[in-house]
Design a protein around this motif. Structure first.
Motif, PDB file in Angstrom:
ATOM      1  N   SER A 181       0.829  -1.179   0.080  1.00 22.82           N
ATOM      2  CA  SER A 181      -0.061  -0.020  -0.014  1.00 22.82           C
ATOM      3  C   SER A 181       0.871   1.354   0.163  1.00 22.82           C
ATOM      4  O   SER A 181       2.076   1.266   0.362  1.00 22.82           O
ATOM      5  N   ILE A 182       0.291   2.346  -0.317  1.00 19.96           N
ATOM      6  CA  ILE A 182       0.954   3.564  -0.294  1.00 19.96           C
ATOM      7  C   ILE A 182       1.458   3.993   1.165  1.00 19.96           C
ATOM      8  O   ILE A 182       2.628   4.281   1.294  1.00 19.96           O
ATOM      9  N   ASN A 183       0.611   3.871   1.932  1.00 20.27           N
ATOM     10  CA  ASN A 183       0.978   3.869   3.469  1.00 20.27           C
ATOM     11  C   ASN A 183       2.301   3.177   4.001  1.00 20.27           C
ATOM     12  O   ASN A 183       3.026   3.592   4.578  1.00 20.27           O
ATOM     13  N   THR A 184       2.063   1.900   3.357  1.00 12.88           N
ATOM     14  CA  THR A 184       3.189   1.056   3.791  1.00 12.88           C
ATOM     15  C   THR A 184       4.518   1.650   3.080  1.00 12.88           C
ATOM     16  O   THR A 184       5.849   1.845   3.830  1.00 12.88           O
ATOM     17  N   ALA A 185       4.410   2.140   1.735  1.00  9.36           N
ATOM     18  CA  ALA A 185       5.649   2.587   1.183  1.00  9.36           C
ATOM     19  C   ALA A 185       6.084   3.711   1.954  1.00  9.36           C
ATOM     20  O   ALA A 185       7.344   4.103   2.033  1.00  9.36           O
ATOM     21  N   LEU A 186       5.196   4.788   2.185  1.00 10.96           N
ATOM     22  CA  LEU A 186       5.729   5.972   2.909  1.00 10.96           C
ATOM     23  C   LEU A 186       6.284   5.613   4.370  1.00 10.96           C
ATOM     24  O   LEU A 186       7.230   6.089   4.686  1.00 10.96           O
ATOM     25  N   GLY A 187       5.588   4.694   4.953  1.00 15.75           N
ATOM     26  CA  GLY A 187       6.041   4.109   6.234  1.00 15.75           C
ATOM     27  C   GLY A 187       7.453   3.732   6.228  1.00 15.75           C
ATOM     28  O   GLY A 187       8.505   4.243   6.786  1.00 15.75           O
ATOM     29  N   ARG A 188       7.786   3.056   5.148  1.00 17.25           N
ATOM     30  CA  ARG A 188       9.104   2.339   4.828  1.00 17.25           C
ATOM     31  C   ARG A 188       9.923   3.504   4.616  1.00 17.25           C
ATOM     32  O   ARG A 188      11.248   3.351   5.056  1.00 17.25           O
ATOM     33  N   MET A 189       9.761   4.588   3.867  1.00 14.17           N
ATOM     34  CA  MET A 189      10.535   5.613   3.696  1.00 14.17           C
ATOM     35  C   MET A 189      10.851   6.332   4.737  1.00 14.17           C
ATOM     36  O   MET A 189      11.885   6.888   5.051  1.00 14.17           O
ATOM     37  N   ARG A 190       9.854   6.616   5.657  1.00 13.84           N
ATOM     38  CA  ARG A 190      10.252   7.276   6.943  1.00 13.84           C
ATOM     39  C   ARG A 190      11.156   6.726   7.865  1.00 13.84           C
ATOM     40  O   ARG A 190      12.002   7.196   8.212  1.00 13.84           O
ATOM     41  N   TYR A 191      10.919   5.498   8.068  1.00 19.63           N
ATOM     42  CA  TYR A 191      11.821   4.629   8.795  1.00 19.63           C
ATOM     43  C   TYR A 191      13.029   4.718   8.221  1.00 19.63           C
ATOM     44  O   TYR A 191      14.173   4.694   9.043  1.00 19.63           O
ATOM     45  N   ALA A 192      13.440   4.707   6.884  1.00 20.09           N
ATOM     46  CA  ALA A 192      14.568   4.490   6.182  1.00 20.09           C
ATOM     47  C   ALA A 192      15.434   5.762   6.599  1.00 20.09           C
ATOM     48  O   ALA A 192      16.505   6.085   6.799  1.00 20.09           O
ATOM     49  N   LEU A 193      14.675   7.098   6.541  1.00 24.79           N
ATOM     50  CA  LEU A 193      15.142   8.547   6.727  1.00 24.79           C
ATOM     51  C   LEU A 193      15.808   8.804   8.252  1.00 24.79           C
ATOM     52  O   LEU A 193      16.832   9.104   8.235  1.00 24.79           O
ATOM     53  N   ILE A 194      14.798   8.138   8.920  1.00 20.62           N
ATOM     54  CA  ILE A 194      15.297   8.010  10.290  1.00 20.62           C
ATOM     55  C   ILE A 194      16.676   7.217  10.655  1.00 20.62           C
ATOM     56  O   ILE A 194      17.402   7.694  11.360  1.00 20.62           O
ATOM     57  N   ASN A 195      16.669   6.194  10.094  1.00 26.29           N
ATOM     58  CA  ASN A 195      18.037   5.207  10.138  1.00 26.29           C
ATOM     59  C   ASN A 195      19.020   5.921   9.497  1.00 26.29           C
ATOM     60  O   ASN A 195      20.096   5.895  10.105  1.00 26.29           O
ATOM     61  N   LEU A 196      18.897   6.538   8.627  1.00 27.71           N
ATOM     62  CA  LEU A 196      19.902   7.059   7.746  1.00 27.71           C
ATOM     63  C   LEU A 196      20.470   8.551   8.604  1.00 27.71           C
ATOM     64  O   LEU A 196      21.746   8.488   8.587  1.00 27.71           O
ATOM     65  N   ARG A 197      19.663   9.036   9.129  1.00 31.37           N
ATOM     66  CA  ARG A 197      19.956  10.121   9.985  1.00 31.37           C
ATOM     67  C   ARG A 197      20.909   9.631  11.160  1.00 31.37           C
ATOM     68  O   ARG A 197      21.791  10.020  11.513  1.00 31.37           O
ATOM     69  N   LYS A 198      20.581   8.541  11.977  1.00 35.44           N
ATOM     70  CA  LYS A 198      21.218   7.978  12.864  1.00 35.44           C
ATOM     71  C   LYS A 198      22.520   7.616  12.356  1.00 35.44           C
ATOM     72  O   LYS A 198      23.658   7.803  13.054  1.00 35.44           O
ATOM     73  N   LEU A 199      22.659   6.884  11.037  1.00 36.96           N
ATOM     74  CA  LEU A 199      23.867   6.431  10.712  1.00 36.96           C
ATOM     75  C   LEU A 199      24.966   7.676  10.568  1.00 36.96           C
ATOM     76  O   LEU A 199      25.909   7.687  10.573  1.00 36.96           O
ATOM     77  N   PHE A 200      24.264   8.661   9.736  1.00 32.15           N
ATOM     78  CA  PHE A 200      25.003   9.997   9.567  1.00 32.15           C
ATOM     79  C   PHE A 200      25.632  10.336  11.110  1.00 32.15           C
ATOM     80  O   PHE A 200      26.696  10.834  11.112  1.00 32.15           O
ATOM     81  N   GLU A 201      24.750  10.406  11.901  1.00 32.88           N
ATOM     82  CA  GLU A 201      25.102  11.004  13.186  1.00 32.88           C
ATOM     83  C   GLU A 201      26.341  10.210  13.940  1.00 32.88           C
ATOM     84  O   GLU A 201      27.175  10.611  14.442  1.00 32.88           O
ATOM     85  N   GLU A 202      26.086   8.827  13.730  1.00 32.10           N
ATOM     86  CA  GLU A 202      27.186   8.009  14.009  1.00 32.10           C
ATOM     87  C   GLU A 202      28.525   8.006  13.401  1.00 32.10           C
ATOM     88  O   GLU A 202      29.394   7.869  14.303  1.00 32.10           O
TER      89      GLU A 202
END
Length: 215
Positions: A181-202
């Motif tokens: 679903s679109i909501n699932t795709a958006l959710g995966r994107m949101r979670y990926a961006l949060i993970n990327l932010r953490k990786l950059f901070e690390e």
């Protein structure tokens, strides 16, 4: 190996849009029209495959498999009402996921549904997290470490990041391509961006620690 770029394609073909090129190839077997389609899109298609499998040899094989299917199926299964490149990306994506599943490396993470609130994890994340993560991703896009961090994401998150930010595919098409679903795709994107932010901070913290140790 990827297809070599044809340097001799005339400006006539370069001025045509994808729909006209596809029509010329399907109706007349015009190889120049197909070569122009390849020149326009092969780099991003190959980059998407490579980002998912992390191996040049495997990416070469999947790329060749993809365009073998494209050539053999254009007369049968391609619907000219849709975008040709979206159809090709679906073939490339399916071939890539088939490979990952055979390697037992594909994990489809559930949405972590919360029965009490009636929402999933992605819907409960604050909007500011999404905005902040997007800002962080935009700031870091130019860095060579971006692809390394994307490669560290789970496959389903890596897929949506590559399709959205690298291929600029609308979320509706991403949802259709990945059969969610679109909501699932958006959710995966949101979670990926949060993970990327953490990786950059690390990464930033590690660099600061190394700098402090050298002083």
């Amino acid at each position: 190996m990827k297809f070599e770029k044809a340097e001799h394609i005339s400006s006539k073909y370069q001025r045509l849009d994808d729909k006209d090129l596809v029509r010329f190839y399907r109706q007349n077997g015009d190889e120049m029209a197909f070569s122009e389609l390849m020149n326009r899109h092969q780099s991003k298609i190959y980059s998407y495959i490579y980002s998912m499998v992390g191996s040049g040899d495997v990416a070469d094989d999947i790329f060749q498999e993809t365009f073998t299917k494209v050539i053999t199926k254009m007369d049968d299964t391609y619907n000219e009402q849709g975008k040709w490149i979206a159809w090709v990306m679906r073939i490339a994506h399916n071939a890539t996921i088939d490979y990952l599943r055979k390697q037992k490396r594909f994990v489809d993470v559930s949405s972590n549904y919360d029965e009490e609130s009636g929402t999933d994890f992605y819907e409960r994340l604050p909007d500011e997290d999404m905005v902040s993560a997007e800002e962080q991703l935009e700031k870091e896009e130019a860095k060579s470490s971006l692809m390394k961090h994307i490669a560290d994401l789970p496959e389903e998150q890596r897929t949506v990041v590559m399709l959205r930010h690298y291929y600029e595919m609308p979320f509706k098409e991403i949802a259709e391509l990945t059969d969610v679903s679109i909501n699932t795709a958006l959710g995966r994107m949101r979670y990926a961006l949060i993970n990327l932010r953490k990786l950059f901070e690390e990464e930033k913290e590690q660099e600061e620690n190394k700098y402090a140790e050298r002083r």
